[in-house]
Design a protein around this motif. Structure first.
Motif, short mmCIF file in Angstrom:
data_model
loop_
_atom_site.label_atom_id
_atom_site.label_comp_id
_atom_site.label_asym_id
_atom_site.label_seq_id
_atom_site.Cartn_x
_atom_site.Cartn_y
_atom_site.Cartn_z
N ARG A 9 -2.21 2.27 -3.13
CA ARG A 9 -3.52 1.66 -3.29
C ARG A 9 -3.70 0.53 -2.28
O ARG A 9 -2.72 -0.08 -1.85
CB ARG A 9 -3.66 1.12 -4.72
N LEU B 28 -4.93 -6.43 -5.16
CA LEU B 28 -5.47 -5.08 -5.10
C LEU B 28 -6.94 -5.17 -4.72
O LEU B 28 -7.67 -5.97 -5.29
CB LEU B 28 -5.32 -4.43 -6.48
N GLU C 255 0.83 -1.21 0.00
CA GLU C 255 0.00 0.00 0.00
C GLU C 255 0.86 1.25 0.00
O GLU C 255 0.56 2.22 -0.69
CB GLU C 255 -0.94 0.00 1.22
N CYS D 267 -12.76 -1.90 -5.49
CA CYS D 267 -13.63 -0.98 -4.75
C CYS D 267 -15.08 -1.14 -5.20
O CYS D 267 -15.35 -1.65 -6.24
CB CYS D 267 -13.17 0.46 -4.97
#
Ligand SMILES: [Zn+2]
Length: 175
Positions: free
Chosen positions: A149, A172, A144, A175
């Motif tokens: 991210r 990852l 991160e 979202c």
């Protein structure tokens, strides 16, 4: 709790000046000391808060450590290969573990990483479940901090599940 009321806000300075502080013993100790601290902490955290919460606390502490480690030890790196190389070197130099990247899909933010001879589980009895929750958080924190991210990290193999390396699926967060 607001930061101003807190006593234990982490700062890299808390690692101290080991040259001044330990002129005879130096910066290293035996791994038993680290494990004694970790596994007694876990015992009490589990008694106080239950298994899931104890694991969450360990993950979050690992996440904080990973972020700080990336900032203070890895530093800025121009590309992902340079970042991985520096991370491997640093983890080896500090005798934390031997990191390998088994799969790297930069486009989708999907990785498989292994850490051998790690601090947390190498040589422990087999329990049938992975125990490297702190390391999951640590890897997520490093990723991160480097990428800016959010990452989710899950240990899929561990010494404690009968493997001889810890394997982490690093993705990852969608979202
Ligand atoms: Zn493990």
């Amino acid at each position: 709790m607001s930061t101003s009321n807190r006593r234990y806000v982490f700062s890299w300075d808390l690692l101290g000046d080991l040259i001044e502080g330990r002129p005879n013993l130096g910066p290293t100790t035996r791994l038993e000391a680290y494990r004694l601290m970790q596994y007694t902490f876990r015992d009490i955290l589990e008694q106080e808060y239950g298994t899931a919460k104890a694991d969450e606390i360990f993950y979050r502490a690992g996440l904080l450590a990973g972020r700080e480690f990336c900032k203070h030890v890895i530093g800025r790196q121009d590309d992902f290969n340079g970042f991985v190389r520096r991370l491997q070197e640093a983890l080896h130099e500090l005798n934390i573990g031997l990191l390998r990247i088994e799969k790297a899909d930069l486009e989708h933010g999907s990785f498989v990483m292994t850490v051998s001879e790690d601090l947390d589980c190498s040589g422990l009895p087999e329990t049938g479940y992975g125990v490297c929750t702190y390391d999951e958080g640590f890897i997520a924190g490093v990723m991160e901090e480097y990428t800016g991210r959010p990452y989710d990290v899950h240990e899929t193999d561990c010494w404690c599940t009968g493997d001889r390396t810890c394997r982490f699926s690093v993705n990852l967060r969608s979202c």
